[in-house]
Design an enzyme around this catalytic site. Structure first.
Site, PDB file in Angstrom:
ATOM      1  N   LYS A   1       0.852  -1.193   0.000  1.00 19.75           N
ATOM      2  CA  LYS A   1       0.000   0.000   0.000  1.00 19.75           C
ATOM      3  C   LYS A   1       0.880   1.233   0.000  1.00 19.75           C
ATOM      4  O   LYS A   1       2.017   1.192   0.500  1.00 19.75           O
ATOM      5  CB  LYS A   1      -0.896   0.024   1.241  1.00 19.75           C
ATOM      6  CG  LYS A   1      -2.124   0.904   1.092  1.00 19.75           C
ATOM      7  CD  LYS A   1      -3.252   0.189   0.344  1.00 19.75           C
ATOM      8  CE  LYS A   1      -4.451   1.079   0.111  1.00 19.75           C
ATOM      9  NZ  LYS A   1      -5.564   0.314  -0.474  1.00 19.75           N
TER      10      LYS A   1
ATOM     11  N   ASP B   1      -6.605   4.372  -4.924  1.00 19.23           N
ATOM     12  CA  ASP B   1      -7.283   4.284  -3.622  1.00 19.23           C
ATOM     13  C   ASP B   1      -7.982   5.637  -3.416  1.00 19.23           C
ATOM     14  O   ASP B   1      -8.216   6.352  -4.401  1.00 19.23           O
ATOM     15  CB  ASP B   1      -6.291   3.958  -2.497  1.00 19.23           C
ATOM     16  CG  ASP B   1      -7.007   3.562  -1.207  1.00 19.23           C
ATOM     17  OD1 ASP B   1      -7.652   2.504  -1.179  1.00 19.23           O
ATOM     18  OD2 ASP B   1      -6.950   4.323  -0.222  1.00 19.23           O
TER      19      ASP B   1
HETATM   20  P1  NAD Z   1     -13.338   7.795  -3.328  1.00 16.29           P
HETATM   21  O1  NAD Z   1     -12.310   8.819  -3.089  1.00 16.29           O
HETATM   22  O2  NAD Z   1     -13.822   7.561  -4.713  1.00 16.29           O
HETATM   23  O3  NAD Z   1     -14.637   8.104  -2.422  1.00 16.29           O
HETATM   24  C1  NAD Z   1     -14.588   8.293  -1.056  1.00 16.29           C
HETATM   25  C2  NAD Z   1     -15.959   8.811  -0.626  1.00 16.29           C
HETATM   26  O4  NAD Z   1     -15.986   8.916   0.795  1.00 16.29           O
HETATM   27  C3  NAD Z   1     -16.284  10.206  -1.164  1.00 16.29           C
HETATM   28  O5  NAD Z   1     -17.647  10.258  -1.524  1.00 16.29           O
HETATM   29  C4  NAD Z   1     -16.027  11.108   0.034  1.00 16.29           C
HETATM   30  O6  NAD Z   1     -16.779  12.318  -0.009  1.00 16.29           O
HETATM   31  C5  NAD Z   1     -16.513  10.189   1.138  1.00 16.29           C
HETATM   32  N1  NAD Z   1     -16.087  10.592   2.465  1.00 16.29           N
HETATM   33  C6  NAD Z   1     -14.886  11.050   2.879  1.00 16.29           C
HETATM   34  N2  NAD Z   1     -14.926  11.344   4.191  1.00 16.29           N
HETATM   35  C7  NAD Z   1     -16.172  11.034   4.607  1.00 16.29           C
HETATM   36  C8  NAD Z   1     -16.835  11.109   5.842  1.00 16.29           C
HETATM   37  N3  NAD Z   1     -16.201  11.542   6.927  1.00 16.29           N
HETATM   38  N4  NAD Z   1     -18.135  10.720   5.910  1.00 16.29           N
HETATM   39  C9  NAD Z   1     -18.798  10.276   4.827  1.00 16.29           C
HETATM   40  N5  NAD Z   1     -18.199  10.176   3.615  1.00 16.29           N
HETATM   41  C10 NAD Z   1     -16.915  10.562   3.514  1.00 16.29           C
HETATM   42  O7  NAD Z   1     -12.787   6.446  -2.662  1.00 16.29           O
HETATM   43  P2  NAD Z   1     -13.167   4.955  -3.017  1.00 16.29           P
HETATM   44  O8  NAD Z   1     -12.239   4.462  -4.056  1.00 16.29           O
HETATM   45  O9  NAD Z   1     -14.638   4.843  -3.199  1.00 16.29           O
HETATM   46  O10 NAD Z   1     -12.743   4.244  -1.632  1.00 16.29           O
HETATM   47  C11 NAD Z   1     -13.599   4.221  -0.511  1.00 16.29           C
HETATM   48  C12 NAD Z   1     -13.127   3.152   0.434  1.00 16.29           C
HETATM   49  O11 NAD Z   1     -13.102   1.913  -0.258  1.00 16.29           O
HETATM   50  C13 NAD Z   1     -11.719   3.329   1.003  1.00 16.29           C
HETATM   51  O12 NAD Z   1     -11.667   2.781   2.297  1.00 16.29           O
HETATM   52  C14 NAD Z   1     -10.871   2.492   0.064  1.00 16.29           C
HETATM   53  O13 NAD Z   1      -9.651   2.070   0.671  1.00 16.29           O
HETATM   54  C15 NAD Z   1     -11.808   1.342  -0.161  1.00 16.29           C
HETATM   55  N6  NAD Z   1     -11.533   0.552  -1.360  1.00 16.29           N
HETATM   56  C16 NAD Z   1     -11.509   1.120  -2.603  1.00 16.29           C
HETATM   57  C17 NAD Z   1     -11.280   0.321  -3.709  1.00 16.29           C
HETATM   58  C18 NAD Z   1     -11.322   0.870  -5.104  1.00 16.29           C
HETATM   59  O14 NAD Z   1     -11.176   0.078  -6.061  1.00 16.29           O
HETATM   60  N7  NAD Z   1     -11.561   2.151  -5.312  1.00 16.29           N
HETATM   61  C19 NAD Z   1     -11.016  -1.057  -3.543  1.00 16.29           C
HETATM   62  C20 NAD Z   1     -11.064  -1.595  -2.265  1.00 16.29           C
HETATM   63  C21 NAD Z   1     -11.327  -0.778  -1.188  1.00 16.29           C
END
Ligand code: NAD
Length: 424
Positions: free
Chosen positions: A114, A154
């Site tokens: 990571k 991410d």
């Molecule tokens: P992203 O940046 O696309 O979206 C994150 C979202 O969370 C946004 O809508 C943001 O406004 C919101 N957010 C931030 N702080 C917040 C809060 N305090 N309360 C409510 N909402 C809040 O990110 P993503 O890619 O969707 O990732 C989200 C989660 O999923 C992370 O934990 C990431 O590690 C995990 N994840 C992502 C992937 C991927 O392929 N993108 C894969 C596995 C896990």
């Protein structure tokens, strides 16, 4: 660097410490050799880099970045790069460990890694972000590679950032190396289906959990925390199957509609509205916590440490589907389990992204590309088989799904480590 025991939010356990607790608990169930357990509790390598960048105003600013390679027993490192002001080494280590178990749960030949950079991209220009990403890539150029450690998107990083990383790495190697990162734009060797893969995996896991809990997804009430890549796609696919998304939150606030929010319209609205859901017509602003909304299924898809011992008792959902990494603390887990809430743990629930990243990596090696249908079909097969394997273990040992997922993953990594032996 000393690992902080608590995060900035007071009372919330340190993310890496939390991860180690889960590893310990699973090791007890597996009766794992103590020496082997120690190996699994340590990252292979943690690196901190300084990233000096000339900002648009002409001044130089130095950012801090990390890359942790947690374990390579089953294959090269794999894991995203997080761009966020709260990034810290403990978080990156925990996420890298999580990637190790995640790849093992879905049985793909990767270890875990990571990366992260302490920055707030929402307050930076595109040019500034590009310079940070390129310099970060240059600083870790010898540590990453298709057979060493493969970064991916991410929080706050996506196809654009992966294109810059791939280009920077390729410039340093005087050849185009598409397999150095996954989650690239399709034109640069990205896989069809990758942008939706994590959300699709969450949706597939939810369908399986609904079968176990005898809940119909059609008409089920869903609350979603975080409306980025993962939350929005999971919500869209569930709503297409007849579920009612009654509440959605993001960094701008929470919106709700008892009758169900129009998710495709919300996706279009948020894309035009600086990625914010606030003010979406036909919904009301909600001042309480989205996690505590009355619903059947809760999808935390934002950041870690959201469900803690402070609010776990107030969760009303019957199923919690962890789209985010680490949204629930160990103490909260025990409370949810006692309440009979069915937990689909992150390392299973959101593994769709890394699964299609694996497909992307394979396609890059072959230089032969699959149709989206083929990608989605292979993804669903892996997600369903993995869910079944974890659920069988949970039933067999009368343990919750998280412990079962960790047991399955840790056993696989431990077996690979034992087979390779300890090199000295
Ligand atoms: P992203 O940046 O696309 O979206 C994150 C979202 O969370 C946004 O809508 C943001 O406004 C919101 N957010 C931030 N702080 C917040 C809060 N305090 N309360 C409510 N909402 C809040 O990110 P993503 O890619 O969707 O990732 C989200 C989660 O999923 C992370 O934990 C990431 O590690 C995990 N994840 C992502 C992937 C991927 O392929 N993108 C894969 C596995 C896990």
């Amino acid at each position: 660097m000393a690992v902080k025991k608590t995060s900035m939010k007071s009372g919330v356990p340190d993310y890496f410490e939390n991860t180690l607790k889960v590893i310990d608990e699973s090791a007890k169930i597996l009766k794992l050799d103590p020496g082997l357990l120690e190996v699994l509790k340590h990252p292979k390598r943690s690196v901190e880099v300084s990233i000096p960048v000339k900002m648009d105003n002409g001044k130089i600013k130095v950012f801090t970045g990390y890359r942790v390679l947690y374990n390579i027993a089953r294959g090269p490192g794999k894991g995203g790069v997080r761009l966020h002001p709260d990034v810290n080494i403990s978080e990156v280590k925990a996420l890298a460990a999580g990637m190790t178990w995640k790849c093992a749960v879905v049985d793909i030949p990767f270890g875990g890694g990571k990366g992260g950079i302490i920055m707030d991209p929402t307050k930076m220009s595109e040019g500034e972000i590009e310079r940070v990403i390129r310099r970060y890539t240059a600083e870790i150029v010898d540590l990453i590679g298709p057979k060493k450690d493969v970064p991916a998107p991410d929080v706050n990083s996506g196809q654009r950032e992966m294109a810059w990383m791939m280009d920077t790495y390729s410039m340093h190697h005087s050849e185009t190396v598409s397999g150095v990162v996954t989650g690239k734009p399709f034109i640069l060797g990205g896989s069809l289906g990758r942008p939706e893969a994590t959300g699709r995996g969450v949706y597939t896991s939810i369908k399986k959990a609904c079968t176990v809990k005898k809940i119909s997804l059609k008409g089920a009430r869903i609350a979603v925390q975080g409306f980025g890549n993962v939350g929005s796609i999971a919500a869209k696919l569930c709503s297409e199957d007849g579920a009612k998304i009654v509440a959605v939150s993001d960094a701008s606030g929470t919106i709700c509609n008892e009758k169900g929010i129009d998710i495709p319209a919300l996706i279009a609205y948020s894309a035009k509205n600086k990625k914010m859901v606030k003010g979406f017509p036909g919904t009301k602003a909600y001042s309480g916590s989205v996690l505590e909304v009355d619903c059947d299924i809760l999808i935390p898809a934002a950041l870690e440490n959201q469900i803690t011992e402070k609010n776990a008792a107030k969760i009303k959902a019957k199923i919690v589907a962890e789209g985010a990494n680490g949204p629930t603390t160990v103490d909260a887990d025990a409370i949810l389990f006692k309440k009979g809430i069915f937990m689909i743990p992150d390392i299973l629930c959101n593994a769709g992204g890394v699964t299609v990243s694996y497909f992307e990596w394979v396609q890059n090696f072959y230089n032969y590309y699959w149709t989206e249908e083929e990608v989605n079909q292979k993804l669903v097969t892996i997600m369903e088989n993995s869910f079944n394997a974890v659920y069988e273990l949970a039933v067999k040992h009368k343990i919750d799904m998280r412990k079962a997922a960790y047991c399955l993953a840790i056993k696989r990594v431990a077996e690979a480590t034992t087979a390779r032996g300890v090199y000295a």
